[in-house]
Scaffold this motif. Structure first.
Motif, PDB file in Angstrom:
ATOM      1  N   SER A   1       0.832  -1.213   0.000  1.00  0.00           N
ATOM      2  CA  SER A   1       0.000   0.000   0.000  1.00  0.00           C
ATOM      3  C   SER A   1       0.861   1.257   0.000  1.00  0.00           C
ATOM      4  CB  SER A   1      -0.910   0.026   1.219  1.00  0.00           C
ATOM      5  OG  SER A   1      -1.612  -1.180   1.317  1.00  0.00           O
TER       6      SER A   1
ATOM      7  N   LYS B   1       2.902 -11.855   8.558  1.00  0.00           N
ATOM      8  CA  LYS B   1       1.752 -11.119   8.033  1.00  0.00           C
ATOM      9  C   LYS B   1       1.268 -11.948   6.870  1.00  0.00           C
ATOM     10  CE  LYS B   1       1.457  -6.891   5.253  1.00  0.00           C
ATOM     11  NZ  LYS B   1       0.094  -7.013   4.786  1.00  0.00           N
TER      12      LYS B   1
ATOM     13  N   GLU C   1     -10.827  -8.252   3.615  1.00  0.00           N
ATOM     14  CA  GLU C   1     -12.172  -8.797   3.375  1.00  0.00           C
ATOM     15  C   GLU C   1     -12.515  -9.910   4.355  1.00  0.00           C
ATOM     16  OE1 GLU C   1      -9.670  -8.492   1.377  1.00  0.00           O
ATOM     17  OE2 GLU C   1     -10.247  -7.638  -0.562  1.00  0.00           O
TER      18      GLU C   1
ATOM     19  N   GLY D   1      -4.499  -2.816   3.909  1.00  0.00           N
ATOM     20  CA  GLY D   1      -4.394  -1.714   2.964  1.00  0.00           C
ATOM     21  C   GLY D   1      -5.624  -0.826   2.892  1.00  0.00           C
TER      22      GLY D   1
HETATM   23  C1  NAY Z   1       0.632  -3.739   2.592  1.00  0.00           C
HETATM   24  O1  NAY Z   1       1.704  -4.294   2.631  1.00  0.00           O
HETATM   25  O2  NAY Z   1       0.497  -2.588   2.224  1.00  0.00           O
HETATM   26  C2  NAY Z   1      -0.574  -4.468   2.994  1.00  0.00           C
HETATM   27  O3  NAY Z   1      -0.727  -4.841   4.114  1.00  0.00           O
HETATM   28  C3  NAY Z   1      -1.599  -4.671   1.993  1.00  0.00           C
HETATM   29  C4  NAY Z   1      -2.422  -5.924   2.119  1.00  0.00           C
HETATM   30  C5  NAY Z   1      -3.439  -5.811   1.062  1.00  0.00           C
HETATM   31  N1  NAY Z   1      -3.213  -6.780   0.021  1.00  0.00           N
HETATM   32  C6  NAY Z   1      -2.933  -6.413  -1.248  1.00  0.00           C
HETATM   33  C7  NAY Z   1      -2.801  -7.531  -2.239  1.00  0.00           C
HETATM   34  O4  NAY Z   1      -2.799  -5.284  -1.562  1.00  0.00           O
HETATM   35  O5  NAY Z   1      -4.992  -5.143   2.724  1.00  0.00           O
HETATM   36  C8  NAY Z   1      -4.838  -5.939   1.595  1.00  0.00           C
HETATM   37  C9  NAY Z   1      -5.786  -5.461   0.517  1.00  0.00           C
HETATM   38  O6  NAY Z   1      -5.509  -4.129   0.200  1.00  0.00           O
HETATM   39  C10 NAY Z   1      -7.212  -5.552   0.984  1.00  0.00           C
HETATM   40  O7  NAY Z   1      -7.491  -6.831   1.460  1.00  0.00           O
HETATM   41  C11 NAY Z   1      -8.194  -5.171  -0.125  1.00  0.00           C
HETATM   42  O8  NAY Z   1      -8.212  -6.141  -1.134  1.00  0.00           O
END
Ligand code: NAY
Length: 295
Positions: A47, A163, A191, A207
């Motif tokens: 993110s 994680k 989700e 994220g």
């Molecule tokens: C990071 O490293 O920024 C995260 O923790 C992001 C984890 C996210 N996975 C992806 C593939 O981006 O939080 C999830 C994701 O944004 C969320 O589940 C929505 O799909």
């Protein structure tokens, strides 16, 4: 290890209007999350758009977040980079800045054997005195952490957790079973935050938390209090919001940043090849804000 328990938003890349990493905007996002009461932040991960940043930009992003948030919350630095050398440089930088822990994805691009993955993570871990959190995200890296490699990594006492962003909640259950009380398992897929927590995740790194921190904080409280029906219903509302964010013409992160901008926290847009929001997205984002506010 209590400082890692709770809601830990994945920190977004904060850009100025020219698309450069911005200290002022990093400070604003940090202050916003601090006031919401989150446990910590995970800086420079997916993110954080780390994959699109130069080494110097990644160092700057880590520095600005630490400068404005150190002492206020738990700080985790994501230092995974294509080469071991760059990952170590970032790890040393994060250690100097006083981060609480390091984290890294496995090697990307070439498909490497477990021996190389183990060596990569071990060299990062050995480079600083900091604790380390493995980042398992098969859908973006193409590499799936096995419980046997996880067990081997846990022989190093600096490895405090994983994680886990793979979709099966059973993976969370397996990692928790493998590591027991000595490890922290972080739920990755937002989700299924509630499902992940029930299956053994101790905390969450996500994220989409930044777009709706109050909802994830509430979902976490419901789980802690054993109010599973309430937690499930709230997760369902959260999922409607995530699906709406993923249905924009622009990337999900561009949508989240627009939500934040309308809430008074301008952190710019996203870096290409991620797409910014389109004119049609404007009305959809109005709806998303209503959904967040009414939940
Ligand atoms: C990071 O490293 O920024 C995260 O923790 C992001 C984890 C996210 N996975 C992806 C593939 O981006 O939080 C999830 C994701 O944004 C969320 O589940 C929505 O799909």
């Amino acid at each position: 290890l209590d400082k890692f328990h709770g809601i830990i938003p994945a920190f977004y890349a904060c850009y100025d209007d020219e698309g450069n990493i911005s200290e002022a905007r990093t400070k604003d996002l940090g202050q916003y999350l601090y006031e919401k009461g989150v446990q910590g932040v995970y800086v420079g991960g997916s993110s954080g758009e780390c994959i699109y940043h130069s080494l110097d930009e990644r160092k700057a992003a880590l520095s600005y977040a630490a400068k404005h948030l150190k002492g206020k919350m738990t700080l985790i630095a994501h230092v995974g980079a294509p080469s071991t050398r760059d990952s170590i440089a970032l790890a040393k930088h994060a250690a100097e800045l006083g981060y609480d822990a390091l984290s890294a994805i496995p090697p990307i691009y070439f498909k490497l054997p477990d021996s190389a993955v183990l060596k990569y993570w071990s060299e990062i871990i050995d480079a600083t005195p900091l604790d380390f959190i493995i980042y398992n995200i098969p859908q973006t890296t193409g590499y799936t952490l096995t419980t046997s490699l996880f067990e081997k990594l846990l022989e190093n006492k600096k490895v405090i957790g994983v994680k886990n962003s793979s979709m099966p909640t059973m993976d969370i259950e397996r990692f928790k079973k493998t590591g027991g009380d000595n490890v922290i398992v972080f739920n990755g897929p937002d989700e299924q935050f509630v499902a992940g927590r029930i299956m053994g995740a101790d905390a969450g790194i996500g994220g989409t938390y930044g777009a709706m921190p109050e909802l994830f904080l509430q979902a976490n409280r419901f789980v802690q209090e054993g109010k599973f029906q309430e937690a499930r219903l709230l997760q369902s509302e959260i999922n409607d919001i995530i699906i709406a964010l993923c249905s924009l013409n622009g990337s999900m992160y561009a949508g989240i940043k627009e939500v934040l901008r309308r809430r008074g926290v301008n952190i710019g847009s996203v870096r290409g090849p991620l797409e910014g929001i389109s004119s049609e997205d404007g009305g959809r984002i109005d709806n998303i804000i209503v959904m967040i506010d009414q939940t």
